[in-house]
Design a protein around this motif. Structure first.
Motif, PDB file in Angstrom:
ATOM      1  N   GLU A 128     108.160 110.920 -89.691  1.00 57.35           N
ATOM      2  CA  GLU A 128     108.468 109.820 -88.783  1.00 57.35           C
ATOM      3  C   GLU A 128     109.670 109.065 -89.331  1.00 57.35           C
ATOM      4  N   GLN A 129     110.516 108.596 -88.437  1.00 54.42           N
ATOM      5  CA  GLN A 129     111.666 107.820 -88.848  1.00 54.42           C
ATOM      6  C   GLN A 129     111.386 106.344 -88.641  1.00 54.42           C
ATOM      7  N   VAL A 139     105.506  96.392 -93.911  1.00 51.75           N
ATOM      8  CA  VAL A 139     104.557  97.178 -93.134  1.00 51.75           C
ATOM      9  C   VAL A 139     105.071  97.272 -91.702  1.00 51.75           C
ATOM     10  N   VAL A 140     105.053  98.470 -91.146  1.00 54.62           N
ATOM     11  CA  VAL A 140     105.472  98.684 -89.770  1.00 54.62           C
ATOM     12  C   VAL A 140     104.283  99.254 -89.017  1.00 54.62           C
ATOM     13  N   VAL A 141     103.893  98.582 -87.938  1.00 54.81           N
ATOM     14  CA  VAL A 141     102.777  99.042 -87.129  1.00 54.81           C
ATOM     15  C   VAL A 141     103.328  99.449 -85.772  1.00 54.81           C
ATOM     16  N   VAL A 142     103.107 100.688 -85.419  1.00 54.03           N
ATOM     17  CA  VAL A 142     103.553 101.197 -84.133  1.00 54.03           C
ATOM     18  C   VAL A 142     102.319 101.662 -83.378  1.00 54.03           C
TER      19      VAL A 142
END
Length: 156
Positions: A128-129, A139-142
């Motif tokens: 994933e990019q 933190v990245v929440v998708v």
């Protein structure tokens, strides 16, 4: 894939050790072919350890500082492999190898990082990019779009 260190790097770092450890049994001359195989094997091992955190594309795009770190670890690992190949290993050489592997495993576990020329480092192993403006420890929440919104439900 290229090696993270060269014979010239080993000569600069371990000039006398390399000559003593890699001397051919019959001729007494340094066997550069076996050293080259050890360099290749060490680089493969480094990539295998770091694959837990870095994709092949990220490893190919490492910046100069990160490549210098890997060069040091690769040199220690290669010297150990050369010593094993010629049955001339010592406890000090084994200790340097063990420490290099331990540090690489710590980087792969997230206790350190390598940086790339693209500006991102240590992204997800699944390919994933992440956006370029996301920091290393953020933190990245998708997730999927919300199904129940006020607009869709109407006013309550």
């Amino acid at each position: 894939m290229t090696a993270y260190a060269t014979i010239a790097d080993l000569e600069a770092r371990f000039p006398s050790e390399l000559t003593l450890l890699a001397a051919d049994e019959t001729t007494g001359l340094r066997d550069d072919v076996r050293i080259g195989h050890a360099l290749s094997d060490s680089s493969i091992e480094i990539r295998a350890i770091l694959a837990a955190r870095y994709s092949a594309a990220e490893l190919a795009a490492l910046d100069a500082g990160s490549l210098e770190v890997l060069r040091v670890y690769c040199a220690d690992m290669t010297l150990y492999r050369v010593a094993l190949s010629f049955a001339r290993s010592s406890e000090a050489i084994k200790e340097r190898y063990d420490q290099a592997v331990k540090r690489l495993e710590a980087i792969a576990a997230g206790k350190g990082a390598l940086s790339t020329t693209g500006g991102t480092s240590g992204g997800p192993a699944g390919g994933e990019q992440l956006p370029n403006d996301v920091g290393q420890n953020e933190v990245v929440v998708v997730g999927p779009e919300r199904v129940f919104t006020r607009e869709r439900l109407g006013r309550i």
